[in-house]
Write a protein that holds these residues in place. Structure first.
Motif, PDB file in Angstrom:
ATOM      1  N   GLN A 150       0.817  -1.218   0.000  1.00  0.00           N
ATOM      2  CA  GLN A 150       0.000   0.000   0.000  1.00  0.00           C
ATOM      3  C   GLN A 150       0.852   1.270   0.000  1.00  0.00           C
ATOM      4  OE1 GLN A 150      -3.140   0.340  -0.621  1.00  0.00           O
ATOM      5  NE2 GLN A 150      -3.470  -1.864  -0.764  1.00  0.00           N
ATOM      6  N   THR A 151       2.072   1.170   0.508  1.00  0.00           N
ATOM      7  CA  THR A 151       2.966   2.334   0.414  1.00  0.00           C
ATOM      8  C   THR A 151       3.284   2.606  -1.048  1.00  0.00           C
ATOM      9  OG1 THR A 151       3.911   1.911   2.585  1.00  0.00           O
ATOM     10  CG2 THR A 151       5.225   3.255   1.105  1.00  0.00           C
ATOM     11  N   ARG A 152       3.482   1.542  -1.836  1.00  0.00           N
ATOM     12  CA  ARG A 152       3.750   1.728  -3.262  1.00  0.00           C
ATOM     13  C   ARG A 152       2.509   2.278  -3.982  1.00  0.00           C
ATOM     14  NH1 ARG A 152       8.132   1.206  -6.748  1.00  0.00           N
ATOM     15  NH2 ARG A 152       9.098   1.302  -4.699  1.00  0.00           N
ATOM     16  N   GLN A 153       1.328   1.797  -3.574  1.00  0.00           N
ATOM     17  CA  GLN A 153       0.095   2.325  -4.177  1.00  0.00           C
ATOM     18  C   GLN A 153      -0.041   3.819  -3.890  1.00  0.00           C
ATOM     19  OE1 GLN A 153      -1.904   0.891  -6.153  1.00  0.00           O
ATOM     20  NE2 GLN A 153      -2.016  -1.291  -5.767  1.00  0.00           N
ATOM     21  N   LEU A 200      10.063  10.884   0.538  1.00  0.00           N
ATOM     22  CA  LEU A 200      10.705  10.097   1.597  1.00  0.00           C
ATOM     23  C   LEU A 200       9.746   8.959   1.947  1.00  0.00           C
ATOM     24  CD1 LEU A 200      11.841  13.242   3.596  1.00  0.00           C
ATOM     25  CD2 LEU A 200      13.401  11.648   2.464  1.00  0.00           C
ATOM     26  N   MET A 201       9.841   7.883   1.194  1.00  0.00           N
ATOM     27  CA  MET A 201       8.872   6.796   1.330  1.00  0.00           C
ATOM     28  C   MET A 201       9.497   5.645   2.111  1.00  0.00           C
ATOM     29  SD  MET A 201       6.614   8.281  -0.541  1.00  0.00           S
ATOM     30  CE  MET A 201       5.381   7.065  -0.876  1.00  0.00           C
ATOM     31  N   GLY A 202       9.014   5.419   3.319  1.00  0.00           N
ATOM     32  CA  GLY A 202       9.492   4.286   4.113  1.00  0.00           C
ATOM     33  C   GLY A 202      10.962   4.377   4.464  1.00  0.00           C
ATOM     34  N   ILE A 203      11.445   5.591   4.698  1.00  0.00           N
ATOM     35  CA  ILE A 203      12.867   5.738   5.043  1.00  0.00           C
ATOM     36  C   ILE A 203      13.078   6.472   6.369  1.00  0.00           C
ATOM     37  CG2 ILE A 203      13.078   7.798   3.565  1.00  0.00           C
ATOM     38  CD1 ILE A 203      16.029   7.087   3.188  1.00  0.00           C
ATOM     39  N   MET A 204      12.152   7.368   6.760  1.00  0.00           N
ATOM     40  CA  MET A 204      12.451   8.213   7.924  1.00  0.00           C
ATOM     41  C   MET A 204      12.634   7.391   9.203  1.00  0.00           C
ATOM     42  SD  MET A 204      12.946  10.948   6.492  1.00  0.00           S
ATOM     43  CE  MET A 204      13.544  11.782   7.966  1.00  0.00           C
ATOM     44  N   GLY A 205      11.982   6.224   9.293  1.00  0.00           N
ATOM     45  CA  GLY A 205      12.143   5.365  10.465  1.00  0.00           C
ATOM     46  C   GLY A 205      13.550   4.818  10.618  1.00  0.00           C
ATOM     47  N   VAL A 260       5.730  12.115   2.283  1.00  0.00           N
ATOM     48  CA  VAL A 260       6.289  11.178   3.268  1.00  0.00           C
ATOM     49  C   VAL A 260       5.314  10.038   3.501  1.00  0.00           C
ATOM     50  CG1 VAL A 260       7.187  10.849   5.612  1.00  0.00           C
ATOM     51  CG2 VAL A 260       7.486  13.055   4.500  1.00  0.00           C
ATOM     52  N   ALA A 261       5.848   8.811   3.579  1.00  0.00           N
ATOM     53  CA  ALA A 261       5.091   7.665   4.096  1.00  0.00           C
ATOM     54  C   ALA A 261       5.964   7.037   5.171  1.00  0.00           C
ATOM     55  CB  ALA A 261       4.804   6.651   2.993  1.00  0.00           C
ATOM     56  N   ASP A 262       5.378   6.718   6.311  1.00  0.00           N
ATOM     57  CA  ASP A 262       6.198   6.193   7.405  1.00  0.00           C
ATOM     58  C   ASP A 262       5.341   5.316   8.316  1.00  0.00           C
ATOM     59  OD1 ASP A 262       8.529   5.852   8.819  1.00  0.00           O
ATOM     60  OD2 ASP A 262       8.644   7.901   9.563  1.00  0.00           O
ATOM     61  N   GLY A 263       6.018   4.436   9.048  1.00  0.00           N
ATOM     62  CA  GLY A 263       5.329   3.480   9.908  1.00  0.00           C
ATOM     63  C   GLY A 263       4.967   4.090  11.247  1.00  0.00           C
ATOM     64  N   THR A 264       3.732   3.860  11.689  1.00  0.00           N
ATOM     65  CA  THR A 264       3.341   4.348  13.013  1.00  0.00           C
ATOM     66  C   THR A 264       3.308   3.199  14.006  1.00  0.00           C
ATOM     67  OG1 THR A 264       0.971   4.074  12.586  1.00  0.00           O
ATOM     68  CG2 THR A 264       1.941   6.211  12.047  1.00  0.00           C
ATOM     69  N   GLY A 287       0.686   8.483   5.492  1.00  0.00           N
ATOM     70  CA  GLY A 287       1.317   9.249   4.421  1.00  0.00           C
ATOM     71  C   GLY A 287       0.668  10.602   4.278  1.00  0.00           C
ATOM     72  N   GLY A 288       1.420  11.525   3.727  1.00  0.00           N
ATOM     73  CA  GLY A 288       0.877  12.854   3.484  1.00  0.00           C
ATOM     74  C   GLY A 288       1.726  13.601   2.478  1.00  0.00           C
TER      75      GLY A 288
END
Ligand SMILES: C[S@@+](CC[C@H](N)C(=O)[O-])C[C@H]1O[C@@H](n2cnc3c(N)ncnc32)[C@H](O)[C@@H]1O
Length: 276
Positions: free
Chosen positions: A64-67, A168-173, A200-204, A270-271
């Motif tokens: 879903q991050t890729r979507q 910044l997709m799935g990297i800030m963590g 940005v997309a990131d894991g919560t 994501g936002g």
């Protein structure tokens, strides 16, 4: 000499990459595994499966991050007219990469990928090729923790007097300290002109199972992924205007219509922020 293909027996005597790249799970390859790709080794699949046993939602998070990336890039290249993308933490090339999505909408789009992983570098050289004659697709081998170097190299290709979308997709963590993560984003977005964007997309941190899975992953020796609160993620966008619908589970960001059922929220947020 080219590196061995994933899934082939590895002859360490070849020494294409340091041995640790084959005996320690690797963020780009584990993510590739969760997305359904084949560019991964046994050690990555074991770590990916171990995470999924504790937190089964992780595969959905990757897909879903890729979507979300696809919808975000289509929105920026299409509705907004952005022609310059700086995608940091590119990962292993897979389906619907940023340059493919952007150049399908706007053939003259320029895309710079950045990653610090030698495994990604070897794949990027052969796979991240321009899809149009007018466009530019290139790669910088650099670390997110050195924004000045990324920006200096990016200026060779991108025109910073025009809007740029930093992704910044799935990297800030992967940045251990949450305040440092905000500082890095500030340094990356400071030189952008108004009308530029941050995606940005990131894991919560969505509960005990997700936390446990992340902790267990860190114990493998892989670079840890630090889950953050939604409020911490909101801090990434300070000084920017959040585009509707704001910072939401990636599945809820302008979802494509579905014929049957509903689109469920997930723990990956994501936002898109616009520089005023
Ligand atoms: C979880 S993957 C996400 C890949 C891709 N953005 C996607 O959404 O499919 C994280 C990527 O960030 C890269 N990465 C991690 N830490 C980094 C750093 N400090 N500097 C540059 N890249 C980094 C990893 O090598 C990996 O390719």
């Amino acid at each position: 000499m080219t590196p061995p293909m994933p899934n082939e027996p590895i002859d360490f005597s070849l020494r294409y990459l340091p041995r640790e790249y084959y005996v320690t799970p690797n963020s780009a390859r584990v993510w590739n595994y969760w997305m359904g790709g084949t560019d991964n080794y046994a050690v990555d699949r074991e770590a990916g499966d171990a995470w999924a046993r504790v937190y089964p939602g992780i595969r959905t998070v990757a897909v879903q991050t890729r979507q979300f990336l696809v919808r975000a890039v289509r929105y920026l290249a299409g509705e907004v007219g952005i022609r310059q993308f700086l995608d940091i933490g590119a990962g292993l090339p897979s389906m619907h990469n940023t340059h493919e999505v952007a150049q399908a909408v706007a053939p003259a789009s320029k895309i710079i990928y950045v990653d610090n992983d030698p495994v990604v570098l070897t794949h990027a050289r052969s796979l991240l090729r321009n899809t149009t004659a007018e466009g530019v697709t290139t790669y910088i081998d650099a670390d997110l923790e050195d924004p000045a170097r990324i920006l200096a190299d990016a200026r060779n290709v991108l025109n910073f007097r025009r809007p740029v979308a930093v992704m910044l997709m799935g990297i800030m963590g992967h940045i251990a300290d949450a305040d440092e993560a905000v500082g890095i984003i500030d340094r990356l977005t400071a030189p952008l002109v108004p009308g530029s964007f941050l995606v940005v997309a990131d894991g919560t941190d969505s509960g005990r199972a997700h936390r446990e899975a992340a902790e267990q992953y860190a114990e493998t020796g892989a670079v840890a992924y630090n889950l953050r609160t939604v409020e911490q993620l909101r801090g990434y966008f300070h000084g920017l205007e959040l585009v509707e619908p704001g910072l939401v589970p990636v599945t809820q960001w302008r979802p494509d219509p579905v014929e049957i059922g509903t689109i469920e929220p997930i723990a990956q947020y994501g936002g898109i922020g616009r520089k005023p």
